[in-house]
Design a protein around this motif. Structure first.
Motif, PDB file in Angstrom:
ATOM      1  N   PHE A  51      -6.575  10.939  -7.391  1.00 34.02           N
ATOM      2  CA  PHE A  51      -6.639  11.019  -5.924  1.00 34.02           C
ATOM      3  C   PHE A  51      -7.851  10.271  -5.356  1.00 34.02           C
ATOM      4  O   PHE A  51      -8.099  10.318  -4.163  1.00 34.02           O
ATOM      5  CB  PHE A  51      -6.651  12.491  -5.480  1.00 34.02           C
ATOM      6  N   GLY A  52      -8.589   9.588  -6.224  1.00 32.12           N
ATOM      7  CA  GLY A  52      -9.779   8.864  -5.770  1.00 32.12           C
ATOM      8  C   GLY A  52      -9.508   7.377  -5.630  1.00 32.12           C
ATOM      9  O   GLY A  52      -8.414   6.899  -5.942  1.00 32.12           O
ATOM     10  N   PRO A  53     -10.499   6.604  -5.158  1.00 34.26           N
ATOM     11  CA  PRO A  53     -10.314   5.154  -5.021  1.00 34.26           C
ATOM     12  C   PRO A  53     -10.316   4.454  -6.376  1.00 34.26           C
ATOM     13  O   PRO A  53     -10.869   4.977  -7.342  1.00 34.26           O
ATOM     14  CB  PRO A  53     -11.537   4.729  -4.187  1.00 34.26           C
ATOM     15  N   SER A  54      -9.681   3.284  -6.448  1.00 30.18           N
ATOM     16  CA  SER A  54      -9.703   2.486  -7.689  1.00 30.18           C
ATOM     17  C   SER A  54      -9.987   1.038  -7.283  1.00 30.18           C
ATOM     18  O   SER A  54      -9.067   0.228  -7.174  1.00 30.18           O
ATOM     19  CB  SER A  54      -8.379   2.609  -8.439  1.00 30.18           C
ATOM     20  N   PRO A  55     -11.282   0.723  -6.989  1.00 33.97           N
ATOM     21  CA  PRO A  55     -11.645  -0.547  -6.361  1.00 33.97           C
ATOM     22  C   PRO A  55     -11.174  -1.791  -7.123  1.00 33.97           C
ATOM     23  O   PRO A  55     -10.629  -2.717  -6.499  1.00 33.97           O
ATOM     24  CB  PRO A  55     -13.180  -0.511  -6.302  1.00 33.97           C
ATOM     25  N   GLU A  56     -11.331  -1.799  -8.460  1.00 33.82           N
ATOM     26  CA  GLU A  56     -10.952  -3.011  -9.213  1.00 33.82           C
ATOM     27  C   GLU A  56      -9.441  -3.253  -9.108  1.00 33.82           C
ATOM     28  O   GLU A  56      -8.995  -4.358  -8.824  1.00 33.82           O
ATOM     29  CB  GLU A  56     -11.330  -2.894 -10.699  1.00 33.82           C
ATOM     30  N   LEU A  57      -8.662  -2.188  -9.340  1.00 33.27           N
ATOM     31  CA  LEU A  57      -7.209  -2.308  -9.287  1.00 33.27           C
ATOM     32  C   LEU A  57      -6.757  -2.722  -7.887  1.00 33.27           C
ATOM     33  O   LEU A  57      -5.901  -3.602  -7.723  1.00 33.27           O
ATOM     34  CB  LEU A  57      -6.582  -0.970  -9.696  1.00 33.27           C
ATOM     35  N   GLU A  58      -7.364  -2.102  -6.871  1.00 33.53           N
ATOM     36  CA  GLU A  58      -6.949  -2.414  -5.499  1.00 33.53           C
ATOM     37  C   GLU A  58      -7.294  -3.862  -5.141  1.00 33.53           C
ATOM     38  O   GLU A  58      -6.511  -4.568  -4.497  1.00 33.53           O
ATOM     39  CB  GLU A  58      -7.580  -1.420  -4.522  1.00 33.53           C
ATOM     40  N   ALA A  59      -8.468  -4.346  -5.590  1.00 33.24           N
ATOM     41  CA  ALA A  59      -8.864  -5.741  -5.321  1.00 33.24           C
ATOM     42  C   ALA A  59      -7.892  -6.686  -6.027  1.00 33.24           C
ATOM     43  O   ALA A  59      -7.460  -7.693  -5.460  1.00 33.24           O
ATOM     44  CB  ALA A  59     -10.296  -5.973  -5.805  1.00 33.24           C
TER      45      ALA A  59
ATOM     46  N   LEU B 282       2.425  -2.151  -3.665  1.00 28.22           N
ATOM     47  CA  LEU B 282       1.732  -1.281  -4.631  1.00 28.22           C
ATOM     48  C   LEU B 282       0.418  -0.770  -4.055  1.00 28.22           C
ATOM     49  O   LEU B 282       0.044   0.392  -4.239  1.00 28.22           O
ATOM     50  CB  LEU B 282       1.477  -2.040  -5.934  1.00 28.22           C
ATOM     51  N   LEU B 283      -0.274  -1.666  -3.352  1.00 27.27           N
ATOM     52  CA  LEU B 283      -1.553  -1.300  -2.746  1.00 27.27           C
ATOM     53  C   LEU B 283      -1.360  -0.116  -1.783  1.00 27.27           C
ATOM     54  O   LEU B 283      -2.102   0.868  -1.800  1.00 27.27           O
ATOM     55  CB  LEU B 283      -2.082  -2.523  -1.993  1.00 27.27           C
ATOM     56  N   GLU B 284      -0.317  -0.229  -0.979  1.00 26.68           N
ATOM     57  CA  GLU B 284      -0.031   0.845  -0.021  1.00 26.68           C
ATOM     58  C   GLU B 284       0.283   2.156  -0.739  1.00 26.68           C
ATOM     59  O   GLU B 284      -0.149   3.225  -0.316  1.00 26.68           O
ATOM     60  CB  GLU B 284       1.165   0.448   0.872  1.00 26.68           C
ATOM     61  N   SER B 285       1.047   2.058  -1.850  1.00 26.55           N
ATOM     62  CA  SER B 285       1.423   3.306  -2.541  1.00 26.55           C
ATOM     63  C   SER B 285       0.177   3.976  -3.120  1.00 26.55           C
ATOM     64  O   SER B 285       0.067   5.200  -3.121  1.00 26.55           O
ATOM     65  CB  SER B 285       2.506   3.070  -3.597  1.00 26.55           C
ATOM     66  N   LEU B 286      -0.789   3.179  -3.588  1.00 33.35           N
ATOM     67  CA  LEU B 286      -2.023   3.770  -4.107  1.00 33.35           C
ATOM     68  C   LEU B 286      -2.850   4.380  -2.977  1.00 33.35           C
ATOM     69  O   LEU B 286      -3.394   5.474  -3.107  1.00 33.35           O
ATOM     70  CB  LEU B 286      -2.876   2.716  -4.829  1.00 33.35           C
ATOM     71  N   ARG B 287      -2.929   3.648  -1.867  1.00 36.11           N
ATOM     72  CA  ARG B 287      -3.730   4.167  -0.738  1.00 36.11           C
ATOM     73  C   ARG B 287      -3.116   5.421  -0.151  1.00 36.11           C
ATOM     74  O   ARG B 287      -3.812   6.313   0.321  1.00 36.11           O
ATOM     75  CB  ARG B 287      -3.889   3.076   0.326  1.00 36.11           C
TER      76      ARG B 287
END
Ligand code: UTP
Length: 285
Positions: free
Chosen positions: A68-76, A86-91
């Motif tokens: 439930f936390g951020p994943s900066p490397e994956l999101e970048a 995919l970015l939206e689904s993670l956010r």
């Protein structure tokens, strides 16, 4: 109406019945097709209208917090690749609700885990949902329970029909029918044999408690398996206030056992293949 806004999701157990799958991956992180059980539970809580969610974890169950936390490397990486879907689904996972993590440092049982949420509840009524009990029905299970609690302001638990061979797995209730799928609970026994089970109604993984539950847990001595059982705390509550049961009609899976997990996965996978992944009136989203 006595509104209930807060829900506790105990996820701090060792999950021994799910070993070896649950050794390094918490049982609550096992996938139900494309999302972990803990996310399925959080989505059920949000669908039911809860806006404050307390997840009780053990200190080593960091994967749950990470989910439930951020994943900066994956999101970048996904942003660079233009994978906005995919970015939206993670956010979306992050933005689901206000989630507070609470720790249970010693695995002393479900009742003890719930008591870790006393500060979070702060004197308000609180729902409790076991993420390894998965419901699938026309109306979401936790939503039905919330409505039943808010109608009376009395502690209310979900009941489900269990087979004779299942009594040793659950708390079993002695009840008086109150009409409309509602029951007054007269007694509850943890994991009785079929000959001593007071009914075929199990207390199955969803509860809304008044704040009196915390005193009751404090007074609960270790019971079945040497653990502080929520069933025993409910027994104490029964001597002090009315406790009601709501019969849930629909499918239930005990995903905390290998057989139940396989059944749940197969049922939800079949639904996904039929094109009914999201919505469809299930408990999960
Ligand atoms: P279970 O009864 O399935 O226990 O807990 P468990 O320890 O996870 O699994 P087994 O019995 O060893 O296979 C129901 C829910 O209560 C949580 C679990 O994480 C699960 O979501 N729980 C249980 C706690 O949070 N703390 C505990 O001490 C026990």
């Amino acid at each position: 109406m006595r509104a209930v806004r807060k829900v506790l999701i105990p996820a701090a157990g060792f999950g021994t019945r799910s070993l070896p799958a649950s050794k390094a991956v918490p049982k609550e992180m096992l996938p139900l097709v494309d999302k972990p059980l803990i996310q399925v539970a959080v989505e059920e809580a949000i669908a039911a209208g809860f806006d404050q969610i307390g997840i009780i974890i053990a200190p080593w169950k960091t994967a749950i917090r990470d989910h439930f936390g951020p994943s900066p490397e994956l999101e970048a990486f996904l942003a660079r690749k233009g994978r906005t879907d995919l970015l939206e689904s993670l956010r979306r996972i992050r933005s689901l609700a206000a989630i507070t993590f609470l720790e249970q440092r010693e695995q002393l049982g479900l009742g003890h885990a719930v008591s870790m949420g006393e500060g979070f509840a702060a004197g308000e009524p609180v729902a409790v949902m076991n993420p390894d009990t998965v419901y699938d029905g026309r109306k979401p299970c936790l939503g039905q329970l919330k409505a039943a609690f808010e109608a009376t302001g009395e502690t209310t638990v979900v009941l489900g029909r269990i087979g004779r061979e299942e009594t040793r797995k659950y708390g079993v209730a002695r009840v008086e029918a109150a009409g409309g799928g509602l029951f007054r609970i007269l007694d509850v026994v943890e994991k009785p044999g079929p000959e001593s089970a007071p009914s075929d109604l199990g207390v199955l993984g969803r509860y809304v408690f008044t704040s009196a539950v915390f005193d009751a847990i404090r007074e609960t001595r270790p019971g079945y398996g040497g653990e502080i059982q929520i069933t025993d705390a409910i027994r104490i509550l029964l001597g002090r206030e009315p406790v009601r049961g709501v019969l849930f009609e629909g499918r239930r899976f005990d995903a905390g056992t290998p057989e139940g997990y396989i059944d749940a996965f197969a049922a939800f996978a079949a639904k996904r293949l039929r094109g009914g992944g999201e919505g469809e009136g299930t408990t999960r989203s």
